[in-house]
Design a protein around this motif. Sequence first.
Motif, PDB file in Angstrom:
ATOM      1  N   ARG A 109      -7.837   5.852  -4.760  1.00  0.00           N
ATOM      2  CA  ARG A 109      -7.373   5.542  -3.410  1.00  0.00           C
ATOM      3  C   ARG A 109      -7.938   4.192  -2.964  1.00  0.00           C
ATOM      4  O   ARG A 109      -9.134   3.935  -3.109  1.00  0.00           O
ATOM      5  CB  ARG A 109      -7.829   6.634  -2.443  1.00  0.00           C
TER       6      ARG A 109
ATOM      7  N   ASP B  59      -9.561   1.200  -0.873  1.00  0.00           N
ATOM      8  CA  ASP B  59     -10.605   1.187   0.147  1.00  0.00           C
ATOM      9  C   ASP B  59     -10.000   0.727   1.471  1.00  0.00           C
ATOM     10  O   ASP B  59      -9.596  -0.423   1.603  1.00  0.00           O
ATOM     11  CB  ASP B  59     -11.726   0.245  -0.280  1.00  0.00           C
ATOM     12  N   ARG B  60      -9.928   1.625   2.438  1.00  0.00           N
ATOM     13  CA  ARG B  60      -9.364   1.276   3.733  1.00  0.00           C
ATOM     14  C   ARG B  60     -10.436   1.228   4.817  1.00  0.00           C
ATOM     15  O   ARG B  60     -10.134   1.402   5.994  1.00  0.00           O
ATOM     16  CB  ARG B  60      -8.284   2.291   4.133  1.00  0.00           C
ATOM     17  N   THR B  61     -11.670   1.014   4.447  1.00  0.00           N
ATOM     18  CA  THR B  61     -12.751   0.980   5.430  1.00  0.00           C
ATOM     19  C   THR B  61     -12.900  -0.425   6.006  1.00  0.00           C
ATOM     20  O   THR B  61     -12.272  -1.384   5.544  1.00  0.00           O
ATOM     21  CB  THR B  61     -14.087   1.396   4.791  1.00  0.00           C
TER      22      THR B  61
ATOM     23  N   PHE C 205      -7.392   2.881  13.683  1.00  0.00           N
ATOM     24  CA  PHE C 205      -6.451   3.468  12.734  1.00  0.00           C
ATOM     25  C   PHE C 205      -5.587   2.395  12.080  1.00  0.00           C
ATOM     26  O   PHE C 205      -5.414   2.366  10.852  1.00  0.00           O
ATOM     27  CB  PHE C 205      -5.578   4.493  13.452  1.00  0.00           C
TER      28      PHE C 205
ATOM     29  N   THR D 258      -7.344   0.477   9.431  1.00  0.00           N
ATOM     30  CA  THR D 258      -7.815   1.212   8.247  1.00  0.00           C
ATOM     31  C   THR D 258      -6.685   2.048   7.649  1.00  0.00           C
ATOM     32  O   THR D 258      -5.789   1.518   7.003  1.00  0.00           O
ATOM     33  CB  THR D 258      -9.032   2.079   8.610  1.00  0.00           C
ATOM     34  N   ASP D 259      -6.695   3.344   7.905  1.00  0.00           N
ATOM     35  CA  ASP D 259      -5.728   4.233   7.269  1.00  0.00           C
ATOM     36  C   ASP D 259      -4.299   4.035   7.753  1.00  0.00           C
ATOM     37  O   ASP D 259      -3.355   4.497   7.104  1.00  0.00           O
ATOM     38  CB  ASP D 259      -6.123   5.694   7.487  1.00  0.00           C
TER      39      ASP D 259
ATOM     40  N   TRP E 149      -2.545   1.407   7.713  1.00  0.00           N
ATOM     41  CA  TRP E 149      -2.038   0.153   7.143  1.00  0.00           C
ATOM     42  C   TRP E 149      -0.537   0.196   6.840  1.00  0.00           C
ATOM     43  O   TRP E 149       0.130  -0.842   6.815  1.00  0.00           O
ATOM     44  CB  TRP E 149      -2.797  -0.162   5.852  1.00  0.00           C
TER      45      TRP E 149
END
Length: 254
Positions: A4, A6-8, A232, A235-236, A238
Amino acid sequence: MPARPDRTLRDKVVVIGGASRNLGGLLAREIAPDGAKVVVHYNSDSSRDKAEQTADDVRKAGGEAVTHQGDLTRVAEVEKLFDAAVREFGKVDCVVNTAGMVIKKPMTETTEEEFDKMFAVNTKAAYFMMREAAKRVEDGGKIITIVTSLLAAYTGLYSVYAGSKAPVEHFTRALSKELFGRNVSVNNIAPGPMDTGFFYPAETDDSIAYHKSSAMNGDLTKIEDIVPYVRFLLTDGWWLNGQTLFVNGGYTTR
């Protein structure tokens, strides 16, 4: 399955336009524990102390921060803001523009000076912040502009305010399409009337009561209600792209 992505926000450089107070300031403080590197923009000398306090709060919460003053209605100053981000942190990953100005009055009473000032702040500055962001953000970056839920309202008295915010929707659609291939998302968030000092000077007791009654809990939008949606999108969220999110408790819908 592939790993997965990296969406941090850890080690992400986030430029926040109008970060000395209100929504921009709270966003800066809220993303600090994630390890973000924040460029705290402020407009004038009167905001310097609050901007420095925001930056101090970011550092205390585990992030990094630098402040930068600039008039975003001047393109050269927008460029200098991004220059400062790259000079300090080496890159730009995310841009959130919260800067704006409101005026409430009948169209027949709006002066040319007021019209020009509103479009300079809400339209021109937004456009060139987005333009410069598109040039500077890393692939996979995020560009977010704060607009207004009045874009979905049928109302008078806000013609030059909502009218100067309306073009940002098209800017967002156009830029998001132009950046296809770089995995950069471009979106707007349209809050309802927010419980900040930005809101009250233009309103009366009666109009404040009306605005409150138009949301599902009988209250104004809080900046704390908006920050999670900005986070949001950074990050997630996107995969959202070219959109305007009306985050307002049902104040307006579209």
